[in-house]
Design an enzyme around this catalytic site. Structure first.
Site, PDB file in Angstrom:
ATOM      1  N   GLU A 227       0.885  -1.168   0.000  1.00 28.34           N
ATOM      2  CA  GLU A 227       0.000   0.000   0.000  1.00 28.34           C
ATOM      3  C   GLU A 227       0.913   1.206   0.000  1.00 28.34           C
ATOM      4  O   GLU A 227       1.550   1.514   1.001  1.00 28.34           O
ATOM      5  CB  GLU A 227      -0.911  -0.024   1.232  1.00 28.34           C
ATOM      6  CG  GLU A 227      -2.072   0.967   1.134  1.00 28.34           C
ATOM      7  CD  GLU A 227      -1.764   2.322   1.730  1.00 28.34           C
ATOM      8  OE1 GLU A 227      -1.408   3.238   0.949  1.00 28.34           O
ATOM      9  OE2 GLU A 227      -1.870   2.467   2.950  1.00 28.34           O
ATOM     10  N   CYS A 261      -2.067   8.703   2.935  1.00 27.41           N
ATOM     11  CA  CYS A 261      -2.017   8.249   1.544  1.00 27.41           C
ATOM     12  C   CYS A 261      -3.329   8.528   0.828  1.00 27.41           C
ATOM     13  O   CYS A 261      -3.348   8.855  -0.351  1.00 27.41           O
ATOM     14  CB  CYS A 261      -1.703   6.751   1.488  1.00 27.41           C
ATOM     15  SG  CYS A 261      -0.093   6.312   2.171  1.00 27.41           S
TER      16      CYS A 261
END
Length: 454
Positions: A227, A261
Site C-alpha cells: 500500500e 495516503c
C-alpha cells in the site's frame, strides 16, 4: 536512527538500539516456534486474544493516544480516534473470521472437493509512522486470526508505539513470538526477506520502499502486499451539495495534517460551482488555532518532522516558481516545531511538481474544469491509483464517474475512510493486494484444495 523526536519541539526524547544479528536470530527463532503451535489453535482461542487486545486498547486509550501525538504530532483527538479504530479492527476480525475461514465447497460430479484457507508462517510487516497503530492492526488482526504470526519492522520514528503494540499482545496473553517488534533499519529488510522462515511480506509506505521490498520478495518467491502513495482526486460535480463538499474536502485533506495516503490531495471542481466552492474552502482555512497537539483546542499541529516539512516546502516553492498561485498559506509557520500553514494552490499545470508528485502534508491542489469528462481525465492523469471521491446529488451519475476512475477505492458524497468491513488498497503505482474486510484475511493464506474421491 531509531528514536522518538517530538515534532512539536523538534527535540529528541528517547533513542533505541538496533537489534544485532544475534538478537534478531533469537526473535525469529521464537516467532517460528510460536507459529508451529499457533497454527493449530482454534478460531475461538485466536478470537479471545484479539478481543482482549481491543479491550486493553480502549482501557489504555489515553496512554496510547499520547504516544502517537508525542512521536508523530497527530492532534490528540485524532490520536484517540485512531486507538478506537484499531480496537474496532481487532474486534471485527475476532467476530467475523470464523465465517471468513470456513471451508469453501466446490461442486463436482464425482466425489467431494473444497478449498481450505491455511496459515503459511511468519508475516513480516513493514509499517509507516502516520497511523502507527492502525496500519499495524490492519495486517496483524487478520493474520493472527488466520493462524500466522507477525514480525513488525515499524518506522524508525515511532519506536515507542511499536513497543506498545507488542506489549498489548503480551498483556492480552499472546504466546511469545505471536507478535514480535523488531528494531531494524530498512536496509536489512532485503536480507530478512531471504530468510526461509519469513513466509510473506507486507509494506505500507513510499514507492521506493515498496519497490525495494517487492524486489526482495520476488527474488525469494514470496507473496507481498503493498500500500503505497496516493494523489487522490476529490471530484465535485456541478450538481453537488457545495457546503457538504467543502466540509468533506477540509476534513479529507487536512486531517492528520494532510499526512495520509488517501488524503483528498487533488480537488477537481466543475466550473459552474468552482468559484463558490473555492471561496468557501478558503474561508475554512482562515483563523485556525496553531499550537500544542496535546491541547484539544489546537486545530493545526506539527508535521511529523523537519525533513518532511522541508520536502513539502520545496515542492510548493518549485510549483509556485513554475507559475502556480498560492491562495492561502504556502510557508512554514514561524515558531518552534515542524509547523506548516494549511495551504491551497491553484493554477497548476502539467509542468509543475504538484501535478505529478504526491504532496504529503497540509497542501491542497485545486483545479477548475469545464465538464465531467475533463474531471475524469484529470483524475486519471496520474501514476497513482489509491482512492478518490465524487460529490453529486445524482448518485447514479456519481457512480458512473466512479466507474471511470482508475483507483482501488471510490467514495461518493463522503471522504475516503478506512473501515474494518471495507477492502482497502490501490492499483498502478499505489500498490497491490488488499487489507481489511474478508479480502484482507485471504492475502497470506494457502488456499489449499482438498479433493476426496467418490
Amino acid at each position: 536512527m531509531i528514536q522518538t523526536t517530538n515534532p512539536y519541539t523538534n527535540k529528541v526524547v528517547k533513542t533505541f538500539d538496533e537489534l544485532s544479528d544475534v538478537q534478531l536470530e533469537k526473535k525469529l527463532a521464537k516467532a517460528h516456534k510460536a507459529f508451529q503451535s499457533w497454527r493449530n489453535t482454534t478460531i475461538a482461542e485466536r478470537s479471545a486474544l484479539l478481543l482482549e487486545v481491543a479491550s486493553l486498547m480502549r482501557k489504555r486509550k489515553a496512554e496510547l493516544a499520547a504516544l502517537i501525538t508525542l512521536e508523530m504530532g497527530k492532534l490528540i483527538a485524532q490520536s484517540e480516534a485512531e486507538v478506537e479504530m484499531c480496537a474496532s479492527v481487532y474486534e471485527y476480525y475476532a467476530k467475523n473470521s470464523s465465517a471468513f475461514l470456513k471451508d469453501r465447497p466446490i461442486e463436482i460430479p464425482d466425489g467431494k472437493a473444497f478449498v481450505r484457507l491455511s496459515p503459511i508462517g511468519i508475516i513480516l510487516a513493514v509499517e509507516p509512522w502516520n497511523y502507527p497503530y492502525n496500519q499495524v492492526a490492519r495486517l496483524a488482526a487478520p493474520n493472527v486470526m488466520a493462524g500466522n504470526v507477525v514480525c513488525l519492522k515499524h518506522a524508525s520514528n515511532v519506536p515507542q508505539c511499536a513497543a506498545m503494540i507488542e506489549k498489548l499482545f503480551k498483556d492480552a496473553g499472546a504466546p511469545e513470538g505471536v507478535f514480535t517488534n523488531l528494531y531494524l533499519s530498512g536496509k536489512r529488510i532485503a536480507k530478512l526477506a531471504a530468510d526461509p522462515r519469513i513466509a510473506g511480506l507486507s509494506l505500507t509506505g513510499s514507492e521506493a520502499a515498496g519497490s525495494s521490498l517487492a524486489e526482495a520478495a520476488g527474488k525469494n518467491l514470496k507473496k507481498s502486499v503493498l500500500e503505497l502513495g496516493g494523489s487522490d482526486a476529490f471530484i465535485v460535480l456541478d450538481d453537488a451539495d457545495v457546503d457538504l463538499a467543502v466540509e468533506k474536502a477540509f476534513l479529507g485533506r487536512f486531517s492528520n495534517t494532510g499526512q495520509a495516503c488517501t488524503s483528498a490531495k487533488r480537488i477537481i471542481v466543475l466550473q459552474k460551482v468552482a468559484d463558490e466552492f473555492l471561496e468557501k474552502f478558503r474561508q475554512k482555512l482562515i483563523g485556525l488555532k496553531v499550537g500544542d497537539p496535546m491541547d484539544k483546542t489546537t486545530q493545526i499541529g506539527p508535521m511529523v518532522s523537519e525533513e518532511a516539512l522541508k520536502n513539502l516546502d520545496k515542492q510548493v516553492k518549485a510549483t509556485v516558481k513554475a507559475g502556480a498561485r498560492i491562495l492561502v498559506g504556502g510557508k512554514r509557520i514561524k515558531r518552534e516545531g515542524a509547523f506548516y500553514e494549511f495551504t491551497i494552490i491553484t493554477g497548476i499545470t502539467k509542468e509543475m511538481p504538484a501535478y505529478h508528485e504526491e504532496l504529503f502534508g497540509p497542501v491542497a491542489s485545486f483545479y477548475s474544469v469545464k465538464d465531467e469528462a475533463a474531471a475524469i481525465a484529470l483524475a486519471n492523469d496520474t501514476g497513482f491509483g489509491l482512492g478518490g471521491a465524487v460529490f453529486s446529488k445524482n448518485k447514479e451519475r456519481a457512480i458512473n464517474v466512479a466507474n471511470q476512475m482508475d483507483t482501488g477505492m471510490i467514495f461518493i458524497n463522503e471522504n475516503l475512510a478506512s473501515r474494518p468491513d471495507l477492502p482497502f488498497g490501490g492499483t498502478k503505482r499505489s500498490g497491490y493486494g488488499r487489507e481489511l474486510s474478508a479480502l484482507g484475511i485471504e492475502e497470506f493464506v494457502n488456499k489449499k484444495l482438498i479433493r476426496v474421491a467418490k
